[in-house]
Design an enzyme around this catalytic site. Sequence first.
Site, PDB file in Angstrom:
ATOM      1  N   GLY A   1      42.290  38.142  41.476  1.00 42.74           N
ATOM      2  CA  GLY A   1      42.192  38.196  40.010  1.00 42.74           C
ATOM      3  C   GLY A   1      42.391  39.620  39.497  1.00 42.74           C
TER       4      GLY A   1
ATOM      5  NE  ARG B   1      42.863  34.158  43.418  1.00 44.10           N
ATOM      6  CZ  ARG B   1      42.474  34.091  42.134  1.00 44.10           C
ATOM      7  NH1 ARG B   1      43.043  33.270  41.299  1.00 44.10           N
ATOM      8  NH2 ARG B   1      41.485  34.861  41.707  1.00 44.10           N
TER       9      ARG B   1
ATOM     10  CG  ASP C   1      34.443  39.885  49.688  1.00 43.43           C
ATOM     11  OD1 ASP C   1      34.449  41.121  49.815  1.00 43.43           O
ATOM     12  OD2 ASP C   1      33.414  39.207  49.533  1.00 43.43           O
TER      13      ASP C   1
ATOM     14  CB  THR D   1      36.609  41.644  41.572  1.00 39.45           C
ATOM     15  OG1 THR D   1      35.968  40.514  40.951  1.00 39.45           O
ATOM     16  CG2 THR D   1      35.609  42.286  42.515  1.00 39.45           C
TER      17      THR D   1
ATOM     18  CG  ASP E   1      33.961  37.931  39.806  1.00 41.02           C
ATOM     19  OD1 ASP E   1      33.989  37.719  38.581  1.00 41.02           O
ATOM     20  OD2 ASP E   1      34.760  37.406  40.606  1.00 41.02           O
TER      21      ASP E   1
ATOM     22  CG  ASP F   1      32.372  38.880  43.869  1.00 45.30           C
ATOM     23  OD1 ASP F   1      33.131  39.869  43.795  1.00 45.30           O
ATOM     24  OD2 ASP F   1      32.796  37.714  43.956  1.00 45.30           O
TER      25      ASP F   1
ATOM     26  NE  ARG G   1      35.985  34.643  42.780  1.00 39.98           N
ATOM     27  CZ  ARG G   1      37.246  34.199  42.858  1.00 39.98           C
ATOM     28  NH1 ARG G   1      37.475  33.071  43.487  1.00 39.98           N
ATOM     29  NH2 ARG G   1      38.245  34.865  42.350  1.00 39.98           N
TER      30      ARG G   1
HETATM   31  P1  ADP Z   1      39.989  38.235  45.998  1.00 43.00           P
HETATM   32  O1  ADP Z   1      40.741  39.251  46.768  1.00 43.00           O
HETATM   33  O2  ADP Z   1      39.778  38.603  44.571  1.00 43.00           O
HETATM   34  O3  ADP Z   1      38.738  37.776  46.724  1.00 43.00           O
HETATM   35  P2  ADP Z   1      41.354  35.796  46.823  1.00 43.00           P
HETATM   36  O4  ADP Z   1      40.215  35.261  47.611  1.00 43.00           O
HETATM   37  O5  ADP Z   1      42.126  34.854  45.973  1.00 43.00           O
HETATM   38  O6  ADP Z   1      40.935  36.968  45.824  1.00 43.00           O
HETATM   39  O7  ADP Z   1      42.346  36.512  47.867  1.00 43.00           O
HETATM   40  C1  ADP Z   1      43.495  37.166  47.414  1.00 43.00           C
HETATM   41  C2  ADP Z   1      44.574  37.041  48.443  1.00 43.00           C
HETATM   42  O8  ADP Z   1      44.144  37.661  49.672  1.00 43.00           O
HETATM   43  C3  ADP Z   1      44.928  35.628  48.874  1.00 43.00           C
HETATM   44  O9  ADP Z   1      45.812  34.993  48.010  1.00 43.00           O
HETATM   45  C4  ADP Z   1      45.583  35.881  50.209  1.00 43.00           C
HETATM   46  O10 ADP Z   1      46.868  36.417  50.031  1.00 43.00           O
HETATM   47  C5  ADP Z   1      44.697  36.955  50.771  1.00 43.00           C
HETATM   48  N1  ADP Z   1      43.617  36.373  51.600  1.00 43.00           N
HETATM   49  C6  ADP Z   1      42.529  35.733  51.148  1.00 43.00           C
HETATM   50  N2  ADP Z   1      41.761  35.291  52.164  1.00 43.00           N
HETATM   51  C7  ADP Z   1      42.410  35.654  53.294  1.00 43.00           C
HETATM   52  C8  ADP Z   1      42.141  35.489  54.689  1.00 43.00           C
HETATM   53  N3  ADP Z   1      41.038  34.851  55.121  1.00 43.00           N
HETATM   54  N4  ADP Z   1      43.025  35.986  55.562  1.00 43.00           N
HETATM   55  C9  ADP Z   1      44.133  36.621  55.138  1.00 43.00           C
HETATM   56  N5  ADP Z   1      44.437  36.805  53.824  1.00 43.00           N
HETATM   57  C10 ADP Z   1      43.597  36.337  52.926  1.00 43.00           C
HETATM   58  O1  F6P Z   2      37.279  36.935  40.267  1.00 44.59           O
HETATM   59  C1  F6P Z   2      37.518  37.082  38.907  1.00 44.59           C
HETATM   60  C2  F6P Z   2      37.439  35.762  38.201  1.00 44.59           C
HETATM   61  O2  F6P Z   2      37.735  35.960  36.829  1.00 44.59           O
HETATM   62  C3  F6P Z   2      36.117  35.023  38.348  1.00 44.59           C
HETATM   63  O3  F6P Z   2      35.117  35.547  37.505  1.00 44.59           O
HETATM   64  C4  F6P Z   2      36.516  33.612  38.010  1.00 44.59           C
HETATM   65  O4  F6P Z   2      35.679  32.694  38.673  1.00 44.59           O
HETATM   66  C5  F6P Z   2      37.917  33.530  38.577  1.00 44.59           C
HETATM   67  O5  F6P Z   2      38.385  34.864  38.729  1.00 44.59           O
HETATM   68  C6  F6P Z   2      38.887  32.785  37.701  1.00 44.59           C
HETATM   69  O6  F6P Z   2      40.095  32.705  38.363  1.00 44.59           O
HETATM   70  P1  F6P Z   2      41.456  32.240  37.672  1.00 44.59           P
HETATM   71  O7  F6P Z   2      41.980  33.409  36.916  1.00 44.59           O
HETATM   72  O8  F6P Z   2      42.311  31.867  38.807  1.00 44.59           O
HETATM   73  O9  F6P Z   2      41.110  31.125  36.747  1.00 44.59           O
END
Ligand code: ADP
Ligand code: F6P
Length: 321
Positions: free
Chosen positions: A12, A73, A104, A127, A129, A131, A173
């Site tokens: 995000g 993503r 994360d 982020t 959040d 978090d 989140r």
């Molecule tokens: P955030 O980084 O905000 O936690 P996401 O969980 O959507 O957001 O992860 C962002 C991107 O990081 C994913 O679309 C993917 O490309 C990569 N990613 C997420 N989880 C994994 C994982 N377990 N292993 C490898 N790449 C990952």
């Molecule tokens: O991680 C940032 C965030 O805005 C969260 O607060 C929320 O749960 C999520 O992303 C929303 O994701 P999307 O933009 O995919 O609707």
Amino acid sequence: MQKAIGVLTSGGDAPGMNAAVRAVTRAAIRKGYRVIGIQRGYNGLLNGECEELSCRDVSDIIQRGGTILYTARCLEFKEEPYIMKAAEKCKEMNMDGLVVIGGDGSFRGAADLSRLGGIKCIGIPGTIDNDIQCTEYTIGYDTAMNTALEMIDKIRDTSQSHDRCSVVEVMGRHAGWIAVNVATASGAIACLTPEVPVDIEKVAQKINEAHADHKEHFIVVVAEGVEDSEGITKKLQELTGIETRLTVLGHVQRGGMPTVRDRVAASQMGCHAVELISRGISDRVVGMKDNKIIDVDIQEALAMQKPFDEELYRMCDELTF
Ligand code: ADP
Ligand code: F6P
């Protein structure tokens, strides 16, 4: 070929990501690197959406929300062949290291790219959040809280005019960091977060008692992670007899000009990430502890637990009656 540092934003978007991109770019150029801006997160590495960034390319972005590098993503990035393909792309560009600005999930991708593909990776927490376990602060958090607070102040005006109860759902989140802070700052009568068991009867009782004491309008802040704002709104109206309305703030919290705090933190974190790469260091997440910039091993960072601020939660509750 001159060595390069890559930078991408992933997951995000968050206000202040641009300030981090600017800091990474300028700090790296000062150290003699070329800088490669990778677009749309890990997708850009797989599709070749990579462009060199000059010092001027990152002019006029420190004040802008969103991310000039776009974000996405990339589901394939959880699979080894795609990670290997991305690593090849990094090597072709003579990349000495990659700075990943995200949450994360993005750091898991970075850890895989380093472990399987041998690319030096540094994470910067971006982020709204807040978090991410290894840091007290994430880029975007302050701006998002201030935006949410501004919106709640506006809702309060109409709530006051109509003698209503306003339930406001904020993002976060699975975490209640935005919720507990904006509830405190807006003087909300109650704050519901995933970290503390929800007791609607107790909230209704608190509202009823304050109502009996001539309080006529109410704000209840609900973190999205609680997952039933509509049900909560209906139940509160039923239990209090006060007209109750729900506002879901949504993505407004992700946009807008970053605050001073976000721009400064993003600048500090960006410079620190480049410093680590230039010293040959990999697999670290940059963070903040006691207002100082730190860095933590990426695997440890992913395994840590972040305790919720229960003291702030209690104080928020005690100050409203
Ligand atoms: P955030 O980084 O905000 O936690 P996401 O969980 O959507 O957001 O992860 C962002 C991107 O990081 C994913 O679309 C993917 O490309 C990569 N990613 C997420 N989880 C994994 C994982 N377990 N292993 C490898 N790449 C990952
Ligand atoms: O991680 C940032 C965030 O805005 C969260 O607060 C929320 O749960 C999520 O992303 C929303 O994701 P999307 O933009 O995919 O609707």
